[in-house]
Design a protein around this motif. Sequence first.
Motif, PDB file in Angstrom:
ATOM      1  N   SER A 281       0.825  -1.200   0.000  1.00 40.02           N
ATOM      2  CA  SER A 281       0.000   0.000   0.000  1.00 40.02           C
ATOM      3  C   SER A 281       0.862   1.253   0.000  1.00 40.02           C
ATOM      4  N   GLY A 282       0.695   2.068  -1.006  1.00 39.03           N
ATOM      5  CA  GLY A 282       1.444   3.312  -1.071  1.00 39.03           C
ATOM      6  C   GLY A 282       1.574   3.774  -2.501  1.00 39.03           C
ATOM      7  N   GLU A 283       2.015   4.992  -2.668  1.00 40.00           N
ATOM      8  CA  GLU A 283       2.195   5.537  -4.012  1.00 40.00           C
ATOM      9  C   GLU A 283       3.355   6.514  -4.006  1.00 40.00           C
ATOM     10  N   SER A 284       4.453   6.077  -4.569  1.00 37.48           N
ATOM     11  CA  SER A 284       5.629   6.929  -4.658  1.00 37.48           C
ATOM     12  C   SER A 284       5.673   7.604  -6.023  1.00 37.48           C
ATOM     13  N   LEU A 285       5.851   8.909  -6.029  1.00 38.12           N
ATOM     14  CA  LEU A 285       5.926   9.654  -7.289  1.00 38.12           C
ATOM     15  C   LEU A 285       7.227   9.360  -8.026  1.00 38.12           C
ATOM     16  N   ALA A 286       8.172   8.717  -7.327  1.00 38.28           N
ATOM     17  CA  ALA A 286       9.466   8.413  -7.953  1.00 38.28           C
ATOM     18  C   ALA A 286       9.392   7.178  -8.837  1.00 38.28           C
ATOM     19  N   SER A 287       8.254   6.468  -8.806  1.00 34.63           N
ATOM     20  CA  SER A 287       8.135   5.256  -9.605  1.00 34.63           C
ATOM     21  C   SER A 287       6.733   5.143 -10.168  1.00 34.63           C
ATOM     22  N   ILE A 288       6.642   4.721 -11.433  1.00 43.52           N
ATOM     23  CA  ILE A 288       5.336   4.512 -12.058  1.00 43.52           C
ATOM     24  C   ILE A 288       4.852   3.081 -11.848  1.00 43.52           C
ATOM     25  N   ARG A 289       5.703   2.238 -11.278  1.00 41.59           N
ATOM     26  CA  ARG A 289       5.349   0.846 -11.033  1.00 41.59           C
ATOM     27  C   ARG A 289       4.675   0.727  -9.672  1.00 41.59           C
ATOM     28  N   ASN A 290       3.906  -0.343  -9.468  1.00 38.02           N
ATOM     29  CA  ASN A 290       3.251  -0.580  -8.190  1.00 38.02           C
ATOM     30  C   ASN A 290       4.290  -0.605  -7.076  1.00 38.02           C
ATOM     31  N   ASN A 291       3.995   0.117  -5.996  1.00 35.50           N
ATOM     32  CA  ASN A 291       4.971   0.233  -4.920  1.00 35.50           C
ATOM     33  C   ASN A 291       4.258   0.426  -3.589  1.00 35.50           C
ATOM     34  N   ASP A 292       5.051   0.445  -2.524  1.00 29.47           N
ATOM     35  CA  ASP A 292       4.505   0.603  -1.169  1.00 29.47           C
ATOM     36  C   ASP A 292       4.737   2.014  -0.627  1.00 29.47           C
ATOM     37  N   GLY A 293       5.026   2.931  -1.528  1.00 37.51           N
ATOM     38  CA  GLY A 293       5.342   4.297  -1.129  1.00 37.51           C
ATOM     39  C   GLY A 293       6.824   4.566  -1.117  1.00 37.51           C
ATOM     40  N   ALA A 294       7.627   3.509  -1.228  1.00 32.90           N
ATOM     41  CA  ALA A 294       9.089   3.661  -1.243  1.00 32.90           C
ATOM     42  C   ALA A 294       9.752   2.650  -2.161  1.00 32.90           C
ATOM     43  N   VAL A 295       9.331   1.387  -2.108  1.00 38.31           N
ATOM     44  CA  VAL A 295       9.965   0.305  -2.870  1.00 38.31           C
ATOM     45  C   VAL A 295       8.917  -0.369  -3.748  1.00 38.31           C
ATOM     46  N   THR A 296       9.283  -0.662  -4.987  1.00 42.49           N
ATOM     47  CA  THR A 296       8.346  -1.341  -5.873  1.00 42.49           C
ATOM     48  C   THR A 296       8.076  -2.759  -5.387  1.00 42.49           C
ATOM     49  N   ILE A 297       6.871  -3.220  -5.641  1.00 42.89           N
ATOM     50  CA  ILE A 297       6.517  -4.585  -5.259  1.00 42.89           C
ATOM     51  C   ILE A 297       7.371  -5.580  -6.032  1.00 42.89           C
ATOM     52  N   ASP A 298       7.678  -5.250  -7.275  1.00 40.05           N
ATOM     53  CA  ASP A 298       8.520  -6.123  -8.086  1.00 40.05           C
ATOM     54  C   ASP A 298       9.887  -6.331  -7.442  1.00 40.05           C
ATOM     55  N   SER A 299      10.461  -5.274  -6.895  1.00 40.44           N
ATOM     56  CA  SER A 299      11.772  -5.396  -6.265  1.00 40.44           C
ATOM     57  C   SER A 299      11.690  -6.214  -4.982  1.00 40.44           C
ATOM     58  N   GLN A 300      10.605  -6.070  -4.255  1.00 44.52           N
ATOM     59  CA  GLN A 300      10.431  -6.844  -3.024  1.00 44.52           C
ATOM     60  C   GLN A 300      10.255  -8.329  -3.315  1.00 44.52           C
ATOM     61  N   LEU A 301       9.657  -8.636  -4.471  1.00 52.62           N
ATOM     62  CA  LEU A 301       9.326 -10.023  -4.800  1.00 52.62           C
ATOM     63  C   LEU A 301      10.327 -10.624  -5.779  1.00 52.62           C
TER      64      LEU A 301
END
Length: 340
Positions: A281-301
Amino acid sequence: FYFGIEQGDYYLLVFNDKNSDYQWQYDEPIITNIAPVSALTAPDPYEFPIKLHLSQGNPHRVGWTGILSISDHHSQLTKGYQSLGKVTSFNNPAFSQKIATLGMWRPLRFIEEFGFGLYSLEPYDTKKIPVILVHGIDGTPLNWKEYVNKMGNTKYQYLMYHYPSGLDLWFVSWYLAELLEAMIAHSKVDDIYIVAHSMGGLVSAGAILELQSKKLDNNIKKFISVSTPWKGHQSAQYGKDYAPVVMPVWNDIAPDSEFIQMLNQYWLPPHIDYGLIFSTSGESLASIRNNDGAVTIDSQLSWVMQQQATIVRGINRSHTGILEDNRLYELTKAIFDYQR
């Protein structure tokens, strides 16, 4: 080699310490044509490395008067050991966000004032399992306050890794491994659990692999990463490419860094129960990919890390909010209690 130093002019003296005594002997090759290097104007060491050539010679020809003794050489490093198991509380001024930010942007000043350490919240109890808590970038042990309160201390005792998050990950991972090695040697612990948030997961994995290389990893039984950027962080790449000052840590959390590639190449020891917990849950303006407000879900997974995990679970909370979620505590206890 590279050095994190203040602006100014420096002289480099390099010799091949064949007998590892930190003292120069005449038969050891040494640099004799030293010129000052400006830390402000020196070229990028990654693109234009400074090449030094060793040769036989007398160091007094370049005005050299001595070399660091063993005790001096290690004086700064051993400062961290003074905090190994030191009992403190979350009210420790060193855990403030101001000090955390100092460790991010002025890591050498952080080391000078605080060193490294594993701080404990209570005196060592042989009947309790040590749980190592590792914060992320610009983080502080204070980030774990709610987590510790919810988990309770009847079965576990918590030790919090305090380190400057602006330094390169190779070094802070190595230092955590050194502290864990000392802890294993002096405390005679059988089981150690590690819980890490965000970049702290990268630091912890690096430390585990360092211990594995020394065949000292058998005591590490559980490892939980929370919201960790296993595939790196694109913002670090932007910082490397465009920022006027590049922090050492950015070089290691950029997606194509050697550190990230190392973690993809070497797997965790198979005896460790590893839990991968990610936030959504989150939305970081630094990334257009799904993220938690800081880190993309893709990077976490990261698929490499998923394959090593005993359990993979997502929690619909923000990057920092996940540390206060009751589901994190439930998952932690489930992983801790898991028996093969």
